[in-house]
Design an enzyme around this catalytic site. Structure first.
Site, PDB file in Angstrom:
ATOM      1  N   LEU A  44       0.882  -1.057   0.042  1.00  0.00           N
ATOM      2  CA  LEU A  44       0.026   0.129   0.005  1.00  0.00           C
ATOM      3  C   LEU A  44       0.926   1.296  -0.007  1.00  0.00           C
ATOM      4  O   LEU A  44       2.055   1.052   0.325  1.00  0.00           O
ATOM      5  CB  LEU A  44      -0.869   0.004   1.053  1.00  0.00           C
ATOM      6  CG  LEU A  44      -1.873  -1.174   1.329  1.00  0.00           C
ATOM      7  CD1 LEU A  44      -2.557  -1.212   2.747  1.00  0.00           C
ATOM      8  CD2 LEU A  44      -2.829  -1.011   0.219  1.00  0.00           C
ATOM      9  N   SER A  45       0.348   2.293  -0.300  1.00  0.00           N
ATOM     10  CA  SER A  45       1.207   3.431  -0.336  1.00  0.00           C
ATOM     11  C   SER A  45       1.705   3.652   1.018  1.00  0.00           C
ATOM     12  O   SER A  45       3.005   4.386   1.066  1.00  0.00           O
ATOM     13  CB  SER A  45       0.265   4.671  -0.697  1.00  0.00           C
ATOM     14  OG  SER A  45      -0.760   5.134   0.145  1.00  0.00           O
ATOM     15  N   GLU A  46       1.005   3.464   1.999  1.00  0.00           N
ATOM     16  CA  GLU A  46       1.428   3.659   3.550  1.00  0.00           C
ATOM     17  C   GLU A  46       1.287   2.531   4.262  1.00  0.00           C
ATOM     18  O   GLU A  46       0.261   2.105   4.199  1.00  0.00           O
ATOM     19  CB  GLU A  46       1.422   4.890   4.144  1.00  0.00           C
ATOM     20  CG  GLU A  46       1.599   6.064   3.296  1.00  0.00           C
ATOM     21  CD  GLU A  46       3.112   6.564   3.132  1.00  0.00           C
ATOM     22  OE1 GLU A  46       3.999   6.116   4.021  1.00  0.00           O
ATOM     23  OE2 GLU A  46       3.639   7.322   2.213  1.00  0.00           O
ATOM     24  N   THR A  47       2.314   2.013   4.997  1.00  0.00           N
ATOM     25  CA  THR A  47       1.985   1.266   6.368  1.00  0.00           C
ATOM     26  C   THR A  47       2.143   2.146   7.657  1.00  0.00           C
ATOM     27  O   THR A  47       3.486   2.511   7.704  1.00  0.00           O
ATOM     28  CB  THR A  47       2.702  -0.152   6.426  1.00  0.00           C
ATOM     29  OG1 THR A  47       2.242  -0.738   5.101  1.00  0.00           O
ATOM     30  CG2 THR A  47       2.286  -0.632   7.555  1.00  0.00           C
TER      31      THR A  47
END
Length: 269
Positions: A44-47
């Site tokens: 995902l774009s961020e964790t």
């Protein structure tokens, strides 16, 4: 090792809108290498990783409740707004007695997410950009700018004539990647909302970010000064799209939005 996992769409009123983030609470910090590999696995774009601060007080105290870090699939970042909003949703949805939660971060200071009606209000640092000529960035974006501004955290704000120009932007992906670890914002006064934007960055393997809280931390000071008022509405016109309520509040920007949890589970490490 079993790590709780939630995938949350931030700045979204329903699934498949806004920007998805993984939120993973830890009992203690792991080394950076496994954190990065987990973020790459999540893809995902961020964790966002959270660790509770021992002996943190309740809402009556100004101290932070959790430490917070954000990783893209490729690298750790200095600030991520949508994953902070998602982290606030994760904590507050799990504890109805809380009205707000504070996060200690390594580079962006203490950030706060508070309940507001059915959504949330998030306080981020105000990163006011300054005018700067950026011909290479403009060329990579392939737009005709009205103004170009820069913030030293690596954010370029390119203002164009209208919403149609924002939506028509078609950057050269190779040229954007070659620029380095920059976040490129194309924005204009809009019809869908008072400010409409798109955000491009190919450095972290994210060609176009769906909804970018940190980009609004750069845009809010600019547009608040342009409008001559502290509050306005914004829309990030990615394929998923997301509405952001914006407010200038001293050295903070307040971003308002909703979140939807779409996946809950356990990460087995």
């Amino acid at each position: 090792m079993r790590i709780p996992f939630a995938q949350i769409d931030a700045f979204a009123h329903q699934p498949f809108e806004g920007n998805p983030a993984a939120v993973m609470p830890l009992t203690h910090w792991l080394d950076d290498a496994p954190l990065q590999r987990i973020a790459a696995e999540n893809n995902l774009s961020e964790t966002a990783f959270l660790v509770a601060i021992a002996d943190s007080a309740d809402d009556g105290c100004d101290g932070p409740d959790f430490e917070l870090r954000w990783f893209t699939p490729a690298a750790e970042v200095a600030l991520c707004g949508h994953a902070t909003l998602a982290s606030g949703h994760f904590v507050l949805a799990g504890d109805p007695s809380r009205d707000r939660v504070r996060f200690a971060t390594r580079q962006a200071g203490v950030l706060e997410v508070a309940r507001e009606g059915n959504g949330y209000a998030m306080a981020l640092p105000a990163w006011e950009p300054a005018p700067k000529a950026m011909p290479e960035i403009v060329a990579a974006l392939g737009v005709e700018p009205i103004e170009t501004l820069w913030h030293d955290k690596g954010y370029a704000l390119v203002v164009v004539k209208d919403e149609a120009a924002v939506r028509a932007a078609a950057p050269d992906g190779r040229a954007v990647k070659a620029l380095g670890p920059y976040v490129l914002i194309v924005a204009a006064q809009g019809e869908t909302a008072e400010v409409v934007s798109r955000v491009f960055t190919d450095y972290f393997d994210i060609p176009e970010d769906p909804v970018t809280g940190s980009a609004h931390a750069v845009m809010v000071p600019y547009w608040a000064a342009k409008f001559g008022r502290d509050r306005f509405s914004a829309y990030q016109a990615s394929a998923r799209g997301g509405h952001v309520g914006c407010e200038m509040a001293g050295d903070r920007v307040i971003l308002r939005g909703h979140c939807v949890t779409v996946i809950e589970g356990t990460f087995l490490l």
